[in-house]
Write a protein that holds these residues in place. Structure first.
Motif, PDB file in Angstrom:
ATOM      1  N   HIS A 169      33.729  69.405  97.049  1.00  9.76           N
ATOM      2  CA  HIS A 169      34.300  69.826  95.753  1.00  9.76           C
ATOM      3  C   HIS A 169      35.347  70.919  95.918  1.00  9.76           C
ATOM      4  O   HIS A 169      35.606  71.667  94.962  1.00  9.76           O
ATOM      5  CB  HIS A 169      33.167  70.313  94.838  1.00  9.76           C
ATOM      6  CG  HIS A 169      32.140  69.260  94.536  1.00  9.76           C
ATOM      7  ND1 HIS A 169      32.331  68.258  93.621  1.00  9.76           N
ATOM      8  CD2 HIS A 169      30.907  69.044  95.091  1.00  9.76           C
ATOM      9  CE1 HIS A 169      31.269  67.479  93.586  1.00  9.76           C
ATOM     10  NE2 HIS A 169      30.387  67.936  94.489  1.00  9.76           N
ATOM     11  N   LEU A 170      35.925  70.986  97.125  1.00 11.12           N
ATOM     12  CA  LEU A 170      36.977  71.968  97.347  1.00 11.12           C
ATOM     13  C   LEU A 170      38.181  71.694  96.444  1.00 11.12           C
ATOM     14  O   LEU A 170      38.669  70.569  96.353  1.00 11.12           O
ATOM     15  CB  LEU A 170      37.405  71.962  98.824  1.00 11.12           C
ATOM     16  CG  LEU A 170      36.420  72.577  99.825  1.00 11.12           C
ATOM     17  CD1 LEU A 170      36.941  72.405 101.253  1.00 11.12           C
ATOM     18  CD2 LEU A 170      36.203  74.053  99.512  1.00 11.12           C
ATOM     19  N   GLY A 171      38.676  72.734  95.811  1.00 19.07           N
ATOM     20  CA  GLY A 171      39.860  72.593  94.951  1.00 19.07           C
ATOM     21  C   GLY A 171      39.568  72.017  93.571  1.00 19.07           C
ATOM     22  O   GLY A 171      40.491  71.875  92.751  1.00 19.07           O
ATOM     23  N   HIS A 172      38.319  71.677  93.315  1.00 14.80           N
ATOM     24  CA  HIS A 172      37.982  71.131  91.984  1.00 14.80           C
ATOM     25  C   HIS A 172      37.804  72.256  90.972  1.00 14.80           C
ATOM     26  O   HIS A 172      37.434  73.380  91.334  1.00 14.80           O
ATOM     27  CB  HIS A 172      36.693  70.302  92.067  1.00 14.80           C
ATOM     28  CG  HIS A 172      36.858  69.024  92.848  1.00 14.80           C
ATOM     29  ND1 HIS A 172      35.847  68.089  92.966  1.00 14.80           N
ATOM     30  CD2 HIS A 172      37.915  68.526  93.541  1.00 14.80           C
ATOM     31  CE1 HIS A 172      36.277  67.094  93.712  1.00 14.80           C
ATOM     32  NE2 HIS A 172      37.532  67.349  94.067  1.00 14.80           N
ATOM     33  N   ARG A 173      38.036  71.926  89.728  1.00 14.70           N
ATOM     34  CA  ARG A 173      37.866  72.906  88.653  1.00 14.70           C
ATOM     35  C   ARG A 173      36.375  73.008  88.332  1.00 14.70           C
ATOM     36  O   ARG A 173      35.733  72.029  87.975  1.00 14.70           O
ATOM     37  CB  ARG A 173      38.651  72.488  87.409  1.00 14.70           C
ATOM     38  CG  ARG A 173      38.612  73.505  86.289  1.00 14.70           C
ATOM     39  CD  ARG A 173      39.398  72.990  85.092  1.00 14.70           C
ATOM     40  NE  ARG A 173      39.267  73.898  83.968  1.00 14.70           N
ATOM     41  CZ  ARG A 173      39.725  73.604  82.754  1.00 14.70           C
ATOM     42  NH1 ARG A 173      40.338  72.448  82.534  1.00 14.70           N
ATOM     43  NH2 ARG A 173      39.571  74.469  81.780  1.00 14.70           N
ATOM     44  N   LEU A 174      35.838  74.238  88.471  1.00 15.48           N
ATOM     45  CA  LEU A 174      34.410  74.461  88.273  1.00 15.48           C
ATOM     46  C   LEU A 174      34.176  75.352  87.051  1.00 15.48           C
ATOM     47  O   LEU A 174      35.007  76.189  86.696  1.00 15.48           O
ATOM     48  CB  LEU A 174      33.798  75.110  89.515  1.00 15.48           C
ATOM     49  CG  LEU A 174      33.987  74.365  90.849  1.00 15.48           C
ATOM     50  CD1 LEU A 174      33.380  75.167  91.993  1.00 15.48           C
ATOM     51  CD2 LEU A 174      33.377  72.976  90.792  1.00 15.48           C
ATOM     52  N   SER A 175      33.005  75.182  86.438  1.00 16.35           N
ATOM     53  CA  SER A 175      32.597  76.029  85.315  1.00 16.35           C
ATOM     54  C   SER A 175      31.122  76.348  85.465  1.00 16.35           C
ATOM     55  O   SER A 175      30.361  75.592  86.091  1.00 16.35           O
ATOM     56  CB  SER A 175      32.817  75.333  83.964  1.00 16.35           C
ATOM     57  OG  SER A 175      34.179  75.106  83.729  1.00 16.35           O
ATOM     58  N   GLU A 176      30.723  77.472  84.878  1.00 16.67           N
ATOM     59  CA  GLU A 176      29.314  77.798  84.878  1.00 16.67           C
ATOM     60  C   GLU A 176      28.555  76.826  83.982  1.00 16.67           C
ATOM     61  O   GLU A 176      29.044  76.399  82.936  1.00 16.67           O
ATOM     62  CB  GLU A 176      29.086  79.235  84.410  1.00 16.67           C
ATOM     63  CG  GLU A 176      29.587  80.277  85.383  1.00 16.67           C
ATOM     64  CD  GLU A 176      29.227  81.675  84.929  1.00 16.67           C
ATOM     65  OE1 GLU A 176      28.581  81.808  83.852  1.00 16.67           O
ATOM     66  OE2 GLU A 176      29.585  82.630  85.634  1.00 16.67           O
ATOM     67  N   MET A 177      27.354  76.526  84.405  1.00 11.66           N
ATOM     68  CA  MET A 177      26.534  75.566  83.648  1.00 11.66           C
ATOM     69  C   MET A 177      26.243  76.089  82.247  1.00 11.66           C
ATOM     70  O   MET A 177      26.182  75.324  81.287  1.00 11.66           O
ATOM     71  CB  MET A 177      25.235  75.311  84.411  1.00 11.66           C
ATOM     72  CG  MET A 177      24.559  74.008  84.022  1.00 11.66           C
ATOM     73  SD  MET A 177      25.547  72.588  84.552  1.00 11.66           S
ATOM     74  CE  MET A 177      24.860  71.325  83.496  1.00 11.66           C
ATOM     75  N   LEU A 178      26.089  77.416  82.107  1.00 12.91           N
ATOM     76  CA  LEU A 178      25.823  78.001  80.788  1.00 12.91           C
ATOM     77  C   LEU A 178      27.014  77.813  79.846  1.00 12.91           C
ATOM     78  O   LEU A 178      26.849  77.619  78.644  1.00 12.91           O
ATOM     79  CB  LEU A 178      25.484  79.487  80.928  1.00 12.91           C
ATOM     80  CG  LEU A 178      24.130  79.804  81.578  1.00 12.91           C
ATOM     81  CD1 LEU A 178      23.930  81.314  81.677  1.00 12.91           C
ATOM     82  CD2 LEU A 178      22.993  79.165  80.791  1.00 12.91           C
ATOM     83  N   GLN A 179      28.234  77.875  80.395  1.00 10.54           N
ATOM     84  CA  GLN A 179      29.429  77.644  79.570  1.00 10.54           C
ATOM     85  C   GLN A 179      29.453  76.197  79.086  1.00 10.54           C
ATOM     86  O   GLN A 179      29.759  75.917  77.917  1.00 10.54           O
ATOM     87  CB  GLN A 179      30.690  77.963  80.375  1.00 10.54           C
ATOM     88  CG  GLN A 179      31.979  77.750  79.582  1.00 10.54           C
ATOM     89  CD  GLN A 179      33.233  78.018  80.409  1.00 10.54           C
ATOM     90  OE1 GLN A 179      33.148  78.557  81.517  1.00 10.54           O
ATOM     91  NE2 GLN A 179      34.373  77.645  79.874  1.00 10.54           N
ATOM     92  N   ILE A 180      29.141  75.288  80.016  1.00  9.71           N
ATOM     93  CA  ILE A 180      29.072  73.870  79.636  1.00  9.71           C
ATOM     94  C   ILE A 180      28.001  73.681  78.577  1.00  9.71           C
ATOM     95  O   ILE A 180      28.169  72.907  77.613  1.00  9.71           O
ATOM     96  CB  ILE A 180      28.778  72.992  80.877  1.00  9.71           C
ATOM     97  CG1 ILE A 180      29.908  73.135  81.903  1.00  9.71           C
ATOM     98  CG2 ILE A 180      28.603  71.544  80.470  1.00  9.71           C
ATOM     99  CD1 ILE A 180      31.268  72.689  81.391  1.00  9.71           C
ATOM    100  N   LEU A 181      26.860  74.414  78.740  1.00 11.88           N
ATOM    101  CA  LEU A 181      25.777  74.323  77.767  1.00 11.88           C
ATOM    102  C   LEU A 181      26.244  74.795  76.394  1.00 11.88           C
ATOM    103  O   LEU A 181      25.975  74.140  75.375  1.00 11.88           O
ATOM    104  CB  LEU A 181      24.591  75.166  78.248  1.00 11.88           C
ATOM    105  CG  LEU A 181      23.392  75.247  77.295  1.00 11.88           C
ATOM    106  CD1 LEU A 181      22.762  73.872  77.102  1.00 11.88           C
ATOM    107  CD2 LEU A 181      22.362  76.240  77.823  1.00 11.88           C
ATOM    108  N   ASP A 182      26.971  75.917  76.360  1.00 10.30           N
ATOM    109  CA  ASP A 182      27.471  76.442  75.080  1.00 10.30           C
ATOM    110  C   ASP A 182      28.453  75.463  74.435  1.00 10.30           C
ATOM    111  O   ASP A 182      28.424  75.242  73.211  1.00 10.30           O
ATOM    112  CB  ASP A 182      28.145  77.789  75.288  1.00 10.30           C
ATOM    113  CG  ASP A 182      27.137  78.882  75.644  1.00 10.30           C
ATOM    114  OD1 ASP A 182      25.942  78.693  75.353  1.00 10.30           O
ATOM    115  OD2 ASP A 182      27.560  79.914  76.222  1.00 10.30           O
TER     116      ASP A 182
END
Length: 564
Positions: A95-108
């Motif tokens: 997943h190098l270079g992929h756009r990541l987000s915190e799971m809690l943000q996705i949850l919100d």
């Protein structure tokens, strides 16, 4: 009662099932007492147990398990791959270079999306389906009523046919009896003549016998016989019976003569229903908004006219009204400006008895003395209906485009309502279920006005009877309204103009008491409109449910607001 099995018992620990719950594992969703916390923590040491107080349960986010690395929880989310990631996934090269987000943000974000959808379902979709279900139910109820009315119309038409057939049978039987009596009288007269001749012949025979037996030569010689007279026998009279040739009853032809029922259909319109919105519109909904009567009706506008006597008023729009009075001219006025816009003179030069406006905006008027109903299109007058033995009084245009006409017979002994489609007679309403006249016989002095209510009832102001007569669409009597006690001026109820509004109220002008009566669709009195009226005569309502009252003697039309 065992506290562990009682419905009133407190919650117990899921492990020992005895002690009261005090703690909760948000990871395993298990209720615990304080004594069992340690036991639960060591039961599976591969799991990071989140033990909180029972009151704070479900406050710890439960991260999803990684599909690649078993028992690892995913606290990050790869938006490119659209999958949750654990720490082991993050350190890999995948997943190098992929756009990541915190799971809690996705949850919100997901919760916000769910809340929006939940709100839409609760406030928009669910009420819309409720309204659609209510509309379908109302249509079903209306269908029941309308099919019932249709059956009543067919039954009544059948009864009319039976009456006409009975009349025809009686007429033919009377003709048969008259022919029989005439022929019997002729034969009886002929028989009497023959019997007299037979008596004369017997006398002649006796006379001759006496002469033959006599020895008196002079007597015998003087006898003269009338045998020559009797040798000429009377003519033979043979009666000729009339023949009855029955008309052939052919099902198809009889059906056409009686009336043809058109086919029914159900249409499906994908654009027929629309989702409710939070913005309210006067057009929304299948039924009009409920309006309450004002405690005190108020005059909005007063317009002065040049008639000596003012009879009729009909709304063309919320800005224009047609009026007519004691001359042959019908005038279109601007309500706001009070100015004359157009004048139309009746074809015959007679005073128009009544006026109305069709759904398409054309003016209709009745000519009592010319026995016609006429329509004005593009300032040209077309004769729609010409009556033979009847004289038209009131007229109205229905929601279906038909014309309803209340009329009197030439001898002023009968009155009836006739429904026309164009110039074709579709329905006659004259008698109640007991065969009694619905409307009183009258003369030209007593005026009749007619209107159709929103529930399709037919309402007639019968001034001679002092009543408003209301029948349903099939012509069945619903009620008679004969005024309210106490009357404003303690005078007999004398209805003239009549109109209805969006609430199915029926309004009628009472010339004796200088007011307008408002009754509901079932004939219950609601209130009076007074507003210093003077001999109110013609009535009409506009789309705002304001009533226009034509006053006979003071040459004024008052626009009155009576609904909130």
């Amino acid at each position: 009662m065992d506290p562990r099995t009682s419905a009133q018992d407190v919650m117990r620990c899921d492990l020992c099932e005895t002690a009261v719950v005090q703690m909760h594992c948000d990871t395993c969703l298990v209720n615990l007492c304080t004594a069992c916390v340690g036991k639960h923590m060591i039961s599976d040491q591969s799991i990071n147990h989140k033990v909180v107080t029972f009151q704070a349960r479900k406050s710890t986010p439960i991260y999803p398990l990684c599909t690649t690395h078993k028992k690892e929880r995913c606290k990050m989310y790869c938006k490119k791959c659209d999958i949750p990631l654990c720490t082991k996934c993050l350190v890999s090269d995948q997943h190098l270079g992929h756009r990541l987000s915190e799971m809690l943000q996705i949850l919100d974000e997901k919760r916000d999306s769910i809340i929006q959808e939940q709100t839409e379902l609760k406030e928009t979709v669910y009420p819309t389906y409720q309204d659609i279900a209510s509309d379908v139910q109302n249509r079903m109820s209306q269908l029941e009523r309308e099919y019932g009315d249709l059956s009543t119309v067919i039954t009544k038409h059948g009864e009319d046919w039976h009456r006409e057939i009975d009349k025809l049978v009686k007429k033919l039987q009377a003709e048969v009896d008259e022919m029989k009596n005439t022929q019997l009288q002729t034969l009886q007269k002929h028989l009497d003549e023959i019997n007299k001749t037979i008596s004369d012949i017997k006398d002649e025979i006796n006379s001759l016998e006496n002469a033959v037996a006599s020895e008196d030569i002079c007597k015998v010689y003087s006898v003269k016989s009338d045998i020559e007279k009797y040798r000429k026998v009377p003519q033979k009279i043979t009666p000729s019976l009339p023949n009855f040739t029955p008309g052939k009853i052919q099902g198809g032809e009889l059906c056409k003569l009686f009336g043809v029922l058109s086919s029914s259909s159900l249409t499906s319109d994908k654009h027929g229903n629309s989702m409710k919105t939070t913005q309210k519109s006067p057009e929304a909904g299948s039924s009009p908004p409920v309006k309450q009567l004002l405690d005190e009706p108020e005059t909005v506008t007063t317009i002065h006219f040049g008639y000596e006597w003012l009879y009729n008023v009909a709304c063309l729009s919320d800005e224009e009204i047609w009026t007519s009075g004691d001359d042959s001219t019908m005038k279109l006025y601007s309500i706001n400006q009070g100015s004359l816009l157009k004048s139309i003179t009746t074809k015959s030069g007679n005073i128009p008895r009544n006026t109305a406006v069709t759904e398409s905006g054309d003016l209709v008027y009745t000519d009592y003395w010319d026995r016609t109903v006429n329509i004005v299109k593009n300032e040209k007058i077309e004769e729609v209906i010409r009556l033979q033995n009847w004289k038209p009084q009131g007229v109205c245009s229905t929601s279906s485009g038909d014309l309803l006409v209340i009329m009197d017979s030439n001898d002023n002994k009968q009155s009836k309502v006739v429904r026309y489609s164009g110039s074709t007679e579709k329905q006659t309403i004259q008698f109640d279920d007991k065969g009694k006249p619905l409307y009183s016989p009258t003369s030209s002095y007593y005026l009749r006005n007619i209107t159709e209510n929103k529930n399709l009832d037919i309402c007639v102001s019968d001034s001679k009877a002092g009543a408003v007569v209301v029948v349903n669409q099939a012509g069945k009597l619903r009620f008679r309204y004969t005024g309210h006690t106490p009357a404003l001026k303690n005078k007999p109820f004398n209805p003239r103009g009549i109109t209805t509004d969006s609430q199915s109220h029926i309004l009628t002008a009472d010339v004796n008491n200088d007011c307008v009566h408002i009754i509901d669709q079932d004939g219950q009195f609601l209130c009076y409109i007074d507003c210093a009226l003077s001999v109110p005569w013609g009535l009409c309502t506009d789309t705002n449910d304001n009533v226009f009252v034509a006053q006979l003697r003071n040459k004024q039309v008052k626009e009155i607001k009576y609904l909130q």
